[in-house]
Design a protein around this motif. Structure first.
Motif, PDB file in Angstrom:
ATOM      1  N   UNK A  86      -2.435   8.056  11.626  1.00 21.96           N
ATOM      2  CA  UNK A  86      -3.918   7.242  11.159  1.00 21.96           C
ATOM      3  C   UNK A  86      -3.385   6.011  10.258  1.00 21.96           C
ATOM      4  N   UNK A  87      -2.181   6.315   9.549  1.00 23.85           N
ATOM      5  CA  UNK A  87      -2.190   5.114   8.343  1.00 23.85           C
ATOM      6  C   UNK A  87      -0.670   4.707   8.362  1.00 23.85           C
ATOM      7  N   UNK A  88       0.284   5.214   8.871  1.00 26.12           N
ATOM      8  CA  UNK A  88       1.815   4.555   9.199  1.00 26.12           C
ATOM      9  C   UNK A  88       1.839   3.270   9.230  1.00 26.12           C
ATOM     10  N   UNK A 124       0.860  -1.079  -0.208  1.00 26.51           N
ATOM     11  CA  UNK A 124      -0.087  -0.028   0.093  1.00 26.51           C
ATOM     12  C   UNK A 124       1.051   1.491   0.153  1.00 26.51           C
ATOM     13  N   UNK A 125       0.507   2.283  -0.756  1.00 22.40           N
ATOM     14  CA  UNK A 125       0.943   3.592  -0.779  1.00 22.40           C
ATOM     15  C   UNK A 125       0.018   4.545  -0.349  1.00 22.40           C
ATOM     16  N   UNK A 126       0.237   5.495   0.412  1.00 25.18           N
ATOM     17  CA  UNK A 126      -0.259   6.598   0.708  1.00 25.18           C
ATOM     18  C   UNK A 126       0.012   7.909  -0.004  1.00 25.18           C
ATOM     19  N   UNK A 127      -0.806   8.312  -0.660  1.00 24.80           N
ATOM     20  CA  UNK A 127      -0.421   9.461  -1.725  1.00 24.80           C
ATOM     21  C   UNK A 127      -1.115  10.644  -1.202  1.00 24.80           C
ATOM     22  N   UNK A 128      -0.478  11.910  -1.089  1.00 22.63           N
ATOM     23  CA  UNK A 128      -0.970  13.182  -0.688  1.00 22.63           C
ATOM     24  C   UNK A 128      -0.294  14.303  -1.307  1.00 22.63           C
ATOM     25  N   UNK A 129      -0.942  15.299  -1.581  1.00 16.54           N
ATOM     26  CA  UNK A 129      -0.388  16.523  -2.289  1.00 16.54           C
ATOM     27  C   UNK A 129      -0.986  17.856  -1.680  1.00 16.54           C
ATOM     28  N   UNK A 130      -0.373  18.872  -1.909  1.00 17.12           N
ATOM     29  CA  UNK A 130      -0.730  20.247  -1.835  1.00 17.12           C
ATOM     30  C   UNK A 130      -1.162  20.267  -0.190  1.00 17.12           C
ATOM     31  N   UNK A 161       2.993   0.810   3.234  1.00 14.04           N
ATOM     32  CA  UNK A 161       4.408   0.622   3.070  1.00 14.04           C
ATOM     33  C   UNK A 161       5.260   1.786   2.480  1.00 14.04           C
ATOM     34  N   UNK A 162       4.674   2.901   1.994  1.00 13.74           N
ATOM     35  CA  UNK A 162       5.544   3.899   1.662  1.00 13.74           C
ATOM     36  C   UNK A 162       4.424   5.139   1.499  1.00 13.74           C
ATOM     37  N   UNK A 163       5.088   6.310   1.844  1.00  8.86           N
ATOM     38  CA  UNK A 163       4.032   7.372   1.843  1.00  8.86           C
ATOM     39  C   UNK A 163       4.636   8.616   0.884  1.00  8.86           C
ATOM     40  N   UNK A 164       3.994   8.837   0.035  1.00  8.34           N
ATOM     41  CA  UNK A 164       4.349   9.984  -0.881  1.00  8.34           C
ATOM     42  C   UNK A 164       3.652  11.349  -0.898  1.00  8.34           C
ATOM     43  N   UNK A 165       4.541  12.285  -0.810  1.00 10.50           N
ATOM     44  CA  UNK A 165       3.896  13.764  -0.962  1.00 10.50           C
ATOM     45  C   UNK A 165       4.489  14.437  -2.343  1.00 10.50           C
ATOM     46  N   UNK A 166       3.237  14.764  -3.088  1.00  9.99           N
ATOM     47  CA  UNK A 166       3.568  15.332  -4.629  1.00  9.99           C
ATOM     48  C   UNK A 166       3.560  16.701  -4.500  1.00  9.99           C
ATOM     49  N   UNK A 167       4.137  17.284  -3.641  1.00 14.77           N
ATOM     50  CA  UNK A 167       4.595  18.582  -3.526  1.00 14.77           C
ATOM     51  C   UNK A 167       3.499  19.715  -3.007  1.00 14.77           C
TER      52      UNK A 167
END
Length: 174
Positions: free
Chosen positions: A23-25, A3-9, A29-35
């Motif tokens: 909540x999700x860590x 699983x990948x958590x994806x967040x942005x802005x 398996x990975x947490x991505x921040x799109x800037x």
């Protein structure tokens, strides 16, 4: 299943990022921040995230792009402003092809969306702070299995948004 958590802005809100981690860590398996975090690259709220630089991340020592390998899938992460994503996904598609990416994660427009184009899944998690075209402050969790990609959408305050789950079959050949 990975699983990948994806967040942005998140635009300066360390509090929403800390809430996401709390909540999700343990379930991703990975947490991505799109800037456009607008936080210093070494800010504690970004700890645990793979982060790219957005157009509002002035002077930050963050990369414009990242490539992450998860369970045999290549994820290309960028903010999107360098690829004119508000008007077209074509430039981003070309770059994804150059990188041999299976999945593209980007932000910039603050508009939640996902679509498969020529066997590449494009994901914009929307904005966790300042959404456009909807009221929910969204982020997504991508589940990667051997046969499909499942995208679940969440609101920072309301939790999972029912009826928005999407499933994409993995392409047989690239």
């Amino acid at each position: 299943m990975k699983r990948a958590l994806i967040v942005s802005d998140s635009h300066g809100s360390s509090e929403v990022l800390e809430r996401l981690k709390e909540k999700h860590r343990s379930e991703v398996d990975v947490m991505l921040h799109c800037g456009d975090s607008e936080l210093a690259a070494d800010h504690s709220a970004l700890s645990g995230f793979s982060v790219v630089r957005g157009n509002c991340d002035y002077g930050q020592k963050l990369p414009d792009e990242l490539v992450e390998e998860i369970d045999g899938q290549r994820l290309f992460v960028t903010h999107g402003h360098l690829y004119s994503v508000k008007s077209t996904l074509m430039n981003l598609h070309y770059r994804a092809r150059e990188l041999n990416a299976d999945i593209v994660c980007f932000g910039h427009s603050h508009v939640l969306g996902a679509e498969m184009i020529d066997g590449i899944l494009f994901i914009n998690p929307g904005s966790i702070l300042l959404p456009r075209q909807r009221l929910e402050k969204t982020y997504v969790i991508l589940e990667l299995s051997e046969k499909e990609l499942i995208l679940r959408t969440f609101d920072i305050d309301k939790g999972e948004l029912t009826g928005l789950e999407q499933s994409f079959a993995l392409p047989k050949l690239k």
